[in-house]
Design a protein around this motif. Structure first.
Motif, PDB file in Angstrom:
ATOM      1  N   GLY A 140       0.884  -1.157  -0.079  1.00  0.00           N
ATOM      2  CA  GLY A 140       0.032   0.028  -0.016  1.00  0.00           C
ATOM      3  C   GLY A 140       0.758   1.395  -0.092  1.00  0.00           C
ATOM      4  N   VAL A 141       0.354   2.377   0.598  1.00  0.00           N
ATOM      5  CA  VAL A 141       1.106   3.581   0.658  1.00  0.00           C
ATOM      6  C   VAL A 141       2.022   3.577   1.837  1.00  0.00           C
ATOM      7  N   ASN A 142       3.288   4.119   1.459  1.00  0.00           N
ATOM      8  CA  ASN A 142       4.229   4.179   2.527  1.00  0.00           C
ATOM      9  C   ASN A 142       4.832   5.767   2.430  1.00  0.00           C
ATOM     10  N   VAL A 143       4.842   6.407   3.624  1.00  0.00           N
ATOM     11  CA  VAL A 143       5.279   7.726   3.404  1.00  0.00           C
ATOM     12  C   VAL A 143       6.504   8.081   4.332  1.00  0.00           C
ATOM     13  N   LEU A 144       7.460   8.770   3.775  1.00  0.00           N
ATOM     14  CA  LEU A 144       8.448   9.393   4.385  1.00  0.00           C
ATOM     15  C   LEU A 144       8.433  10.782   4.421  1.00  0.00           C
ATOM     16  N   SER A 145       8.044  11.524   5.628  1.00  0.00           N
ATOM     17  CA  SER A 145       7.884  12.983   5.591  1.00  0.00           C
ATOM     18  C   SER A 145       8.912  13.454   6.611  1.00  0.00           C
ATOM     19  N   ALA A 146       9.384  14.327   5.846  1.00  0.00           N
ATOM     20  CA  ALA A 146      10.831  14.934   6.965  1.00  0.00           C
ATOM     21  C   ALA A 146      11.199  16.289   6.128  1.00  0.00           C
ATOM     22  N   PRO A 147      11.895  17.088   7.019  1.00  0.00           N
ATOM     23  CA  PRO A 147      12.335  18.514   6.431  1.00  0.00           C
ATOM     24  C   PRO A 147      13.220  18.296   5.495  1.00  0.00           C
ATOM     25  N   ASN A 148      13.558  19.449   4.713  1.00  0.00           N
ATOM     26  CA  ASN A 148      14.659  19.478   3.746  1.00  0.00           C
ATOM     27  C   ASN A 148      15.840  18.962   4.133  1.00  0.00           C
ATOM     28  N   GLU A 149      16.850  18.716   3.415  1.00  0.00           N
ATOM     29  CA  GLU A 149      18.179  18.248   3.812  1.00  0.00           C
ATOM     30  C   GLU A 149      18.125  17.186   4.803  1.00  0.00           C
ATOM     31  N   PHE A 150      17.233  16.467   4.886  1.00  0.00           N
ATOM     32  CA  PHE A 150      16.799  15.154   5.829  1.00  0.00           C
ATOM     33  C   PHE A 150      17.566  13.874   5.247  1.00  0.00           C
ATOM     34  N   GLY A 151      17.719  13.976   3.816  1.00  0.00           N
ATOM     35  CA  GLY A 151      18.127  12.879   3.191  1.00  0.00           C
ATOM     36  C   GLY A 151      17.120  11.865   2.460  1.00  0.00           C
ATOM     37  N   LYS A 152      16.096  12.645   1.957  1.00  0.00           N
ATOM     38  CA  LYS A 152      14.929  11.867   1.229  1.00  0.00           C
ATOM     39  C   LYS A 152      15.279  11.624  -0.111  1.00  0.00           C
ATOM     40  N   SER A 153      15.682  12.726  -0.971  1.00  0.00           N
ATOM     41  CA  SER A 153      16.259  12.557  -2.153  1.00  0.00           C
ATOM     42  C   SER A 153      17.589  11.710  -2.125  1.00  0.00           C
ATOM     43  N   THR A 154      18.463  11.627  -1.298  1.00  0.00           N
ATOM     44  CA  THR A 154      19.561  11.043  -1.257  1.00  0.00           C
ATOM     45  C   THR A 154      19.083   9.532  -1.281  1.00  0.00           C
ATOM     46  N   SER A 155      18.079   9.095  -0.355  1.00  0.00           N
ATOM     47  CA  SER A 155      17.765   7.936  -0.433  1.00  0.00           C
ATOM     48  C   SER A 155      17.268   7.277  -1.561  1.00  0.00           C
ATOM     49  N   PHE A 156      16.108   8.293  -2.331  1.00  0.00           N
ATOM     50  CA  PHE A 156      15.935   7.926  -3.621  1.00  0.00           C
ATOM     51  C   PHE A 156      17.029   7.554  -4.696  1.00  0.00           C
ATOM     52  N   GLU A 157      17.854   8.532  -4.586  1.00  0.00           N
ATOM     53  CA  GLU A 157      19.170   8.450  -5.659  1.00  0.00           C
ATOM     54  C   GLU A 157      19.804   7.331  -5.255  1.00  0.00           C
ATOM     55  N   ALA A 158      19.980   6.800  -3.918  1.00  0.00           N
ATOM     56  CA  ALA A 158      20.890   5.572  -3.820  1.00  0.00           C
ATOM     57  C   ALA A 158      20.120   4.313  -3.990  1.00  0.00           C
ATOM     58  N   LEU A 159      18.658   4.310  -3.988  1.00  0.00           N
ATOM     59  CA  LEU A 159      17.800   3.198  -4.437  1.00  0.00           C
ATOM     60  C   LEU A 159      17.690   3.291  -5.803  1.00  0.00           C
ATOM     61  N   HIS A 160      17.647   4.305  -6.574  1.00  0.00           N
ATOM     62  CA  HIS A 160      17.827   4.140  -8.034  1.00  0.00           C
ATOM     63  C   HIS A 160      19.013   3.689  -8.478  1.00  0.00           C
ATOM     64  N   ALA A 161      20.309   4.325  -7.972  1.00  0.00           N
ATOM     65  CA  ALA A 161      21.552   3.494  -8.595  1.00  0.00           C
ATOM     66  C   ALA A 161      21.447   2.067  -8.037  1.00  0.00           C
ATOM     67  N   LEU A 162      21.091   1.645  -6.958  1.00  0.00           N
ATOM     68  CA  LEU A 162      21.206   0.038  -6.615  1.00  0.00           C
ATOM     69  C   LEU A 162      20.494  -0.627  -7.739  1.00  0.00           C
ATOM     70  N   PHE A 163      19.416  -0.259  -8.376  1.00  0.00           N
ATOM     71  CA  PHE A 163      18.697  -0.854  -9.258  1.00  0.00           C
ATOM     72  C   PHE A 163      19.081  -0.818 -10.533  1.00  0.00           C
ATOM     73  N   PHE A 164      19.700   0.355 -11.083  1.00  0.00           N
ATOM     74  CA  PHE A 164      19.693   0.685 -12.406  1.00  0.00           C
ATOM     75  C   PHE A 164      21.118   1.078 -12.899  1.00  0.00           C
ATOM     76  N   TYR A 165      22.334   0.795 -11.717  1.00  0.00           N
ATOM     77  CA  TYR A 165      23.712   1.143 -12.186  1.00  0.00           C
ATOM     78  C   TYR A 165      24.404   0.119 -11.687  1.00  0.00           C
ATOM     79  N   PRO A 166      25.347  -0.631 -12.648  1.00  0.00           N
ATOM     80  CA  PRO A 166      26.175  -1.674 -12.107  1.00  0.00           C
ATOM     81  C   PRO A 166      27.260  -1.138 -10.849  1.00  0.00           C
ATOM     82  N   HIS A 167      27.718  -2.128 -10.133  1.00  0.00           N
ATOM     83  CA  HIS A 167      28.636  -1.942  -9.231  1.00  0.00           C
ATOM     84  C   HIS A 167      29.990  -1.518  -9.785  1.00  0.00           C
TER      85      HIS A 167
END
Length: 877
Positions: A27-54
């Protein structure tokens, strides 16, 4: 696939530390936090994990590294139909990729196998379903992007529509047409690239390659056939030329001419060396003759001047006689020293000539000793050059202007005159003296100073006498005291001259002149010695030493002892140097007597100085004629010697063979002989190479291969033409199928419209969306009867339509059996409060069989979204 957890370490702002997002559910999972908390960093890390080889170092991976550098590590837990797995990757240092079974802890895959496992999960990388449904911060998916990215998402959308739409098949053939078009495109892709060029590795490209290869081969073989024929012609020509060059009589004649030219060159070289030696002796004789001529001219000029000045010397006979006697003694001593010097020079010259004759007698051995002699000569020449430079420097520091000395002498005379005049003036001044009686109580005071008894005190204009008990007596001479400052001015001028010349008195100036003459005489002798040692300069002497290559001849029986002669010459040179030093030591004596004579007769200082100078040149009067005759005889002897040496040089030159011409003739004959040998050797090599080439080409049957290749080339050209026709037919077929498919695009897009319509109804009333036939993305929106392009919509509405469209495609993926999580990173930025709640309803509506992960910085607004609230916690790998 569903994501259960995400962990990262040393990624961007999390340098040296790790964070984790656990318990991600359905279902719906929400991570709500202030700016510079690391949300976009987590998204980019997850994106790199699945779409860019080691092993990747792309810009997306580089952006994961913190400023302090390091090795980013990303880990995620996922669940699939096959089970639950943990995916771990580390980039840069110690890079790796691992897949582990969470239930058992078993390592499932690693490295490239792990990358293949991940590709299977996401269905084709960024061009698969996950790439379609993962939305980065600030990206709606409607705006213009890179061509490859848009084409990849378009293919995913088209694949989904084809797989879920069954009604299209009833009208356009649906999947059958798609399969036909796919087969045609596949066949065309095997032949051509998307730009219409032959595909590398395909049959068409292979046919063209074969045709081009055979064309090049045919041209090569044709060139080899021509080369074979050329080689045959060249071999015949080279054989004829070699036969002409190898004639024995011509070779013998060339060698005989070289021997004759070598003998002529050796004779010319020996004669040239003899001329150089004679020319060196001639230059030395010229220098000696010039010196003797200058001495005779100076003597004659001094003799004439002496006759003119003799009538003017009349005073101070006693003091003049004493000074003259002392000067005559000095001159006699100097004359004796000169005689000793001349005798030493004659002895040294005789020893040198004897040594030269002995050297000429041992000429056969001289060639072997010449190198050592030249080196010694170079050392002496360098030493002579150093002595010359030192003497020049010493001379520059000693030399003073003769005019300055004459001026100083004149000032000295003027000072003496002024002193005498002042003595006479002092004697003519009026004076006063007092004789006191014994009973006088006090002394008379003159001009404020007591006047002692018997003291004679002079005065100039006036004087006052204070007489005790009487009064003041005034004395007047009735003349003004002379204001004569000539003595001070003369002394000041003399001091300025002394300072400018750097001396203390006139005697020091005379001494400097004497030292200057002595240094000039030494310098003249040093230059003569240097000219004898290195007549053509040091560089020529060094070059001669460098080019010398003597061979030692057999010893010969010689008369005379060279070492003894050299010792005698050294002894004579030592006597000559001793005599010259004696002469130099006696020279100051003459100057001293002249100075005494000048001091005894100050009024005639100028005449006496000139007379002393003339006397020093002429010597005793009774010996002047003898000395003049000696100088004349010496000059005559040197002129005769010079004439003999000049005649010797002229005769040698007249018989000299041109060394350069002899050398040129020898070089020409040698080069002609060498050129003939070289040309013959070159022709032999050429003939051998041509024979080998002819034999090789004959063995290879070049002409037969050429004819076979021409026939194969004709067949290859026909095959390439057939592929060209096939490509044109396939292109025409694909164009026809695409046209037919475009006519049924409205029904083709019906599945996504069915999914999108209820979602749009949650937010808008009476709205329809039109999709672009090429990009399969929303192109325009029609509401209240008015149609608007998507690009003209507000930012909030564009992002809402974009997310709803992605949710519609996500539902299609789930229905097609390929569910993928929808991940939104701050995707609802421009929505107002009312519509954002309706968007929350749409998210919950689609999350019934779909995982949705939302990252947002709008904490208060997203509290109304509900769902599973996520949190970031510290994590250590």
């Amino acid at each position: 696939m569903k994501i259960e957890a995400l962990r990262l370490f040393n990624v961007k702002r999390f340098a040296g530390r790790g964070v984790a997002i656990e318990d991600i559910g359905e279902g719906v999972n929400v991570l709500s936090a202030p700016n510079e908390f690391g949300k976009s960093t987590s998204f980019e890390a997850l994106h790199a994990l699945f779409f860019y080889p080691h092993s990747s170092t792309s810009s997306e991976v580089r952006n994961l590294r913190p400023y302090s550098a390091g090795n980013p590590l990303v880990e995620a837990d996922v669940s699939t139909a096959s089970g639950r797995f943990r995916i771990t990757k580390q980039y840069y240092g110690g890079r790796f990729a691992r897949i582990a079974d969470i239930a058992t802890g078993r390592l499932v895959a690693q490295a490239d196998e792990a990358e293949n496992f991940i590709s299977g999960l996401i269905g084709g990388g960024t061009s698969g379903p996950s790439g379609l449904l993962w939305v980065r911060q600030g990206i709606t998916g409607i705006e213009k992007r890179g061509k490859s990215e848009e084409e990849s998402e378009k293919q995913v959308r088209a694949s989904l529509l084809e797989s879920v739409q069954g009604e299209v098949e009833a009208i356009t053939g649906g999947r059958r047409m798609t399969e036909i078009q796919s087969i045609a495109e596949k066949a065309l892709a095997e032949l051509l690239t998307p730009t219409g060029r032959p595909k590398a590795g395909g049959r068409y490209a292979a046919a063209i390659e074969t045709r081009d290869r055979l064309t090049a081969e045919a041209e090569r073989l044709e060139a080899e056939v021509r080369a074979l024929r050329d080689a045959l012609d060249k071999r015949a020509s080279a054989t004829r030329l070699l036969s002409d060059l190898d004639k024995a009589e011509d070779r013998a004649k060339r060698l005989k001419d070289i021997e004759a030219a070598q003998a002529a060159f050796d004779a010319a070289k020996a004669q040239s060396e003899a001329v150089k030696a004679a020319e060196a002796e001639l230059r030395l004789a010229q220098e000696r003759q010039a010196t003797a001529s200058r001495e005779l001219s100076s003597f004659r000029e001094a003799l004439e001047s002496s006759i003119e000045f003799r009538s003017q010397i009349v005073e101070a006979e006693r003091r003049r006689a004493d000074a003259l006697s002392a000067r005559d003694n000095a001159l006699a001593t100097i004359h004796q020293a000169k005689a000793e010097n001349e005798a030493a020079e004659i002895a040294a010259q005789a020893a040198r000539e004897l040594l030269d004759r002995l050297t000429a007698a041992i000429h056969a051995r001289e060639a072997a000793e010449r190198l050592a002699k030249l080196k010694a000569q170079l050392e002496k020449a360098e030493a002579a050059r150093r002595r010359i430079e030192e003497a020049q420097a010493r001379l520059a520091s000693l030399r003073i202007s003769p005019k300055a000395v004459d001026d100083l002498q004149a000032i000295e005379i003027e000072i003496v005159k002024i002193v005498k005049l002042k003595a006479l003036q002092e004697a003519a001044r009026p004076s006063v003296s007092v004789s006191y009686s014994p009973s006088t109580p006090s002394l008379v005071v003159m001009d404020g100073v007591e006047l002692n008894a018997g003291e004679e005190r002079g005065y100039d204009d006036r004087a006052e006498l204070a007489v005790p008990g009487i009064g003041t007596i005034t004395l007047r001479s009735n003349r003004v005291a002379p204001a004569d400052d000539r003595l001070a001015a003369a002394k000041s001028k003399r001091q300025e001259l002394l300072v400018s010349m750097g001396i203390s008195d006139l005697a020091a100036a005379r001494k400097r002149q004497s030292e200057t003459k002595e240094t000039e005489a030494e310098l003249l002798q040093m230059r003569a010695e240097f000219a004898l040692l290195a007549p053509e300069g040091l560089e020529t002497l060094r070059a001669e030493i460098a080019s010398s290559n003597f061979e030692s001849p057999a010893d010969l029986e010689l008369k005379g002892n060279p070492d003894q002669l050299r010792a005698e010459l050294a002894e004579a040179e030592a006597r000559r140097r001793h005599a010259r030093l004696r002469l130099v030591e006696l020279e100051p004596m003459r100057e001293a007597t002249s100075d005494k004579y000048f001091e005894a007769q100050t009024t005639l200082a100028a005449l006496n100085a000139k007379s002393a100078q003339l006397e020093s040149i002429l010597g005793p009067e009774d010996q002047r004629a003898i000395k003049m005759q000696m100088l004349a005889d010496k000059l005559s002897s040197l002129e005769n010697d010079l004439a003999l040496r000049a005649e010797n040089v002229r005769q040698l030159r007249s018989t000299t063979v041109d060394l350069d011409s002899a050398k040129a003739t020898l070089d020409r004959l040698r080069s002609a002989h060498d050129a003939a040998d070289k040309e013959a050797s070159k022709l032999r090599v050429t003939i051998a190479e041509l024979i080998a080439e002819i034999r090789t080409r004959s063995d290879e049957a070049v002409e037969e291969k050429w004819r076979e290749t021409v026939e194969a080339l004709s067949t290859a050209r026909k095959r390439a033409e057939n592929f060209e026709t096939e490509s044109a037919v396939l292109q025409r077929l694909c164009s026809a199928l695409q046209a037919a498919r475009s006519n049924a695009r409205e029904l083709y897009l019906q599945p996504v419209m069915n999914e999108l319509r209820p979602l749009l109804g949650l937010l808008f009333d009476d709205i329809t969306v039109t999709f672009d036939e090429k990009s399969l993305l929303p192109q325009s929106v029609k509401r209240n009867g008015q149609e608007e392009e998507v690009e003209r919509l507000s930012g909030g509405m564009r992002e809402q339509v974009s997310i709803l469209t992605r949710l519609a495609f996500a539902r299609l993926l789930a229905r097609d059996g390929r569910p993928a999580p929808v991940i939104l990173d701050d995707a609802l930025v421009y929505s107002d409060d009312d519509r954002i709640e309706k968007m929350f309803d749409a998210l919950h509506r689609q999350s019934r069989d779909q995982q949705i992960i939302v990252f947002s910085c709008r904490q208060r607004a997203f509290q109304k979204l509900g769902g599973n609230v996520l949190a970031m916690t510290d994590w250590t790998p």
